[in-house]
Design a protein around this motif. Sequence first.
Motif, PDB file in Angstrom:
ATOM      1  N   TRP A  33      80.588 -35.161 -66.098  1.00  0.00           N
ATOM      2  CA  TRP A  33      79.237 -34.615 -66.265  1.00  0.00           C
ATOM      3  C   TRP A  33      78.559 -35.225 -67.483  1.00  0.00           C
ATOM      4  O   TRP A  33      77.385 -35.547 -67.448  1.00  0.00           O
ATOM      5  CB  TRP A  33      79.283 -33.104 -66.400  1.00  0.00           C
ATOM      6  N   ARG A  34      79.299 -35.394 -68.575  1.00  0.00           N
ATOM      7  CA  ARG A  34      78.716 -35.969 -69.793  1.00  0.00           C
ATOM      8  C   ARG A  34      78.190 -37.378 -69.510  1.00  0.00           C
ATOM      9  O   ARG A  34      77.083 -37.721 -69.905  1.00  0.00           O
ATOM     10  CB  ARG A  34      79.749 -36.009 -70.920  1.00  0.00           C
ATOM     11  N   ARG A  35      78.993 -38.185 -68.828  1.00  0.00           N
ATOM     12  CA  ARG A  35      78.552 -39.558 -68.481  1.00  0.00           C
ATOM     13  C   ARG A  35      77.323 -39.524 -67.591  1.00  0.00           C
ATOM     14  O   ARG A  35      76.372 -40.272 -67.798  1.00  0.00           O
ATOM     15  CB  ARG A  35      79.682 -40.315 -67.777  1.00  0.00           C
ATOM     16  N   ALA A  36      77.342 -38.679 -66.573  1.00  0.00           N
ATOM     17  CA  ALA A  36      76.221 -38.617 -65.627  1.00  0.00           C
ATOM     18  C   ALA A  36      74.951 -38.109 -66.310  1.00  0.00           C
ATOM     19  O   ALA A  36      73.858 -38.635 -66.078  1.00  0.00           O
ATOM     20  CB  ALA A  36      76.572 -37.726 -64.440  1.00  0.00           C
ATOM     21  N   LEU A  37      75.082 -37.098 -67.161  1.00  0.00           N
ATOM     22  CA  LEU A  37      73.909 -36.521 -67.824  1.00  0.00           C
ATOM     23  C   LEU A  37      73.329 -37.458 -68.881  1.00  0.00           C
ATOM     24  O   LEU A  37      72.198 -37.279 -69.316  1.00  0.00           O
ATOM     25  CB  LEU A  37      74.244 -35.160 -68.429  1.00  0.00           C
ATOM     26  N   ALA A  38      74.090 -38.468 -69.290  1.00  0.00           N
ATOM     27  CA  ALA A  38      73.570 -39.470 -70.218  1.00  0.00           C
ATOM     28  C   ALA A  38      72.621 -40.433 -69.505  1.00  0.00           C
ATOM     29  O   ALA A  38      71.894 -41.177 -70.153  1.00  0.00           O
ATOM     30  CB  ALA A  38      74.719 -40.247 -70.862  1.00  0.00           C
ATOM     31  N   ALA A  39      72.617 -40.400 -68.165  1.00  0.00           N
ATOM     32  CA  ALA A  39      71.811 -41.352 -67.405  1.00  0.00           C
ATOM     33  C   ALA A  39      70.655 -40.717 -66.626  1.00  0.00           C
ATOM     34  O   ALA A  39      69.815 -41.434 -66.105  1.00  0.00           O
ATOM     35  CB  ALA A  39      72.718 -42.103 -66.422  1.00  0.00           C
ATOM     36  N   VAL A  40      70.624 -39.381 -66.538  1.00  0.00           N
ATOM     37  CA  VAL A  40      69.572 -38.728 -65.747  1.00  0.00           C
ATOM     38  C   VAL A  40      68.892 -37.637 -66.564  1.00  0.00           C
ATOM     39  O   VAL A  40      69.523 -37.012 -67.408  1.00  0.00           O
ATOM     40  CB  VAL A  40      70.122 -38.117 -64.426  1.00  0.00           C
ATOM     41  N   PRO A  41      67.605 -37.389 -66.300  1.00  0.00           N
ATOM     42  CA  PRO A  41      66.916 -36.289 -66.990  1.00  0.00           C
ATOM     43  C   PRO A  41      67.124 -34.980 -66.238  1.00  0.00           C
ATOM     44  O   PRO A  41      67.481 -34.970 -65.065  1.00  0.00           O
ATOM     45  CB  PRO A  41      65.448 -36.711 -66.922  1.00  0.00           C
ATOM     46  N   TRP A  42      66.888 -33.878 -66.936  1.00  0.00           N
ATOM     47  CA  TRP A  42      66.884 -32.581 -66.287  1.00  0.00           C
ATOM     48  C   TRP A  42      65.649 -32.475 -65.407  1.00  0.00           C
ATOM     49  O   TRP A  42      64.592 -32.974 -65.762  1.00  0.00           O
ATOM     50  CB  TRP A  42      66.827 -31.441 -67.303  1.00  0.00           C
ATOM     51  N   GLN A  43      65.797 -31.808 -64.293  1.00  0.00           N
ATOM     52  CA  GLN A  43      64.667 -31.436 -63.456  1.00  0.00           C
ATOM     53  C   GLN A  43      64.493 -29.931 -63.620  1.00  0.00           C
ATOM     54  O   GLN A  43      65.431 -29.176 -63.422  1.00  0.00           O
ATOM     55  CB  GLN A  43      64.942 -31.758 -61.977  1.00  0.00           C
ATOM     56  N   ARG A  44      63.315 -29.526 -63.997  1.00  0.00           N
ATOM     57  CA  ARG A  44      63.047 -28.099 -64.145  1.00  0.00           C
ATOM     58  C   ARG A  44      62.575 -27.542 -62.806  1.00  0.00           C
ATOM     59  O   ARG A  44      61.932 -28.237 -62.033  1.00  0.00           O
ATOM     60  CB  ARG A  44      61.989 -27.853 -65.210  1.00  0.00           C
ATOM     61  N   GLY A  45      62.888 -26.292 -62.568  1.00  0.00           N
ATOM     62  CA  GLY A  45      62.459 -25.657 -61.331  1.00  0.00           C
ATOM     63  C   GLY A  45      62.916 -24.215 -61.274  1.00  0.00           C
ATOM     64  O   GLY A  45      63.455 -23.679 -62.241  1.00  0.00           O
ATOM     65  N   LEU A  46      62.690 -23.588 -60.131  1.00  0.00           N
ATOM     66  CA  LEU A  46      63.088 -22.201 -59.912  1.00  0.00           C
ATOM     67  C   LEU A  46      64.361 -22.141 -59.092  1.00  0.00           C
ATOM     68  O   LEU A  46      64.600 -22.984 -58.231  1.00  0.00           O
ATOM     69  CB  LEU A  46      61.986 -21.438 -59.189  1.00  0.00           C
ATOM     70  N   LEU A  47      65.145 -21.113 -59.345  1.00  0.00           N
ATOM     71  CA  LEU A  47      66.381 -20.902 -58.605  1.00  0.00           C
ATOM     72  C   LEU A  47      66.200 -19.702 -57.693  1.00  0.00           C
ATOM     73  O   LEU A  47      65.711 -18.652 -58.112  1.00  0.00           O
ATOM     74  CB  LEU A  47      67.537 -20.630 -59.581  1.00  0.00           C
ATOM     75  N   ARG A  48      66.558 -19.860 -56.453  1.00  0.00           N
ATOM     76  CA  ARG A  48      66.498 -18.769 -55.474  1.00  0.00           C
ATOM     77  C   ARG A  48      67.897 -18.588 -54.896  1.00  0.00           C
ATOM     78  O   ARG A  48      68.567 -19.549 -54.549  1.00  0.00           O
ATOM     79  CB  ARG A  48      65.539 -19.109 -54.323  1.00  0.00           C
TER      80      ARG A  48
END
Length: 179
Positions: free
Chosen positions: A87-102
């Motif tokens: 996860w650390r490696r992957a999150l170093a390459a992609v931004p967070w996407q904000r949104g709603l959770l249902r």
Amino acid sequence: MGGVHPAADDPHTRTALEGYRAGALRWLAGGVMAVVLAVLLGAAAVGVAEDRGRPLPLAGTVVVVLVVGGVVAAGAGLGALLRALRWRRALAAVPWQRGLLRIAGPAIVAFEPEGYDEWDPDDEPVRLRLVSTSVWRTRQVQGLDGGEVRAAPVGSHRWVLTAEGLPTLYGARTARRPR
């Protein structure tokens, strides 16, 4: 990157990753300690049994339970530790996407990224199945129903999500649409 920062650059993300990693290390260390304790208990039980001339009642069962439980806990901890590194490696390459959770089912959630239009028939939320086997972790995510979360893809059909105030990250896989 033009103003878009990788998710791993976020201080909350670093803290959540460290929390997840610390939990993994606790499981791994606890499992190893249980196995070591089983070996020590087994050796002590054999010594006492030789002195007494008869075996200690339940000593073998306790040793087996400690070994099996320790191996399972260490395996879970090692798996979580490897997941945290991935996860650390992957999150170093992609931004967070904000949104709603249902909430869409017991362990199924729908992530609606910013800009999602529920009235557009071609726009669909990202349907995710939580990978946690822990009831308390699943309930914690279910408590976010209707709230804002951050999600990021961390591999083929794999996602991580979190929200402000949560001390950890939650893993999920893309789920099939119900027919």
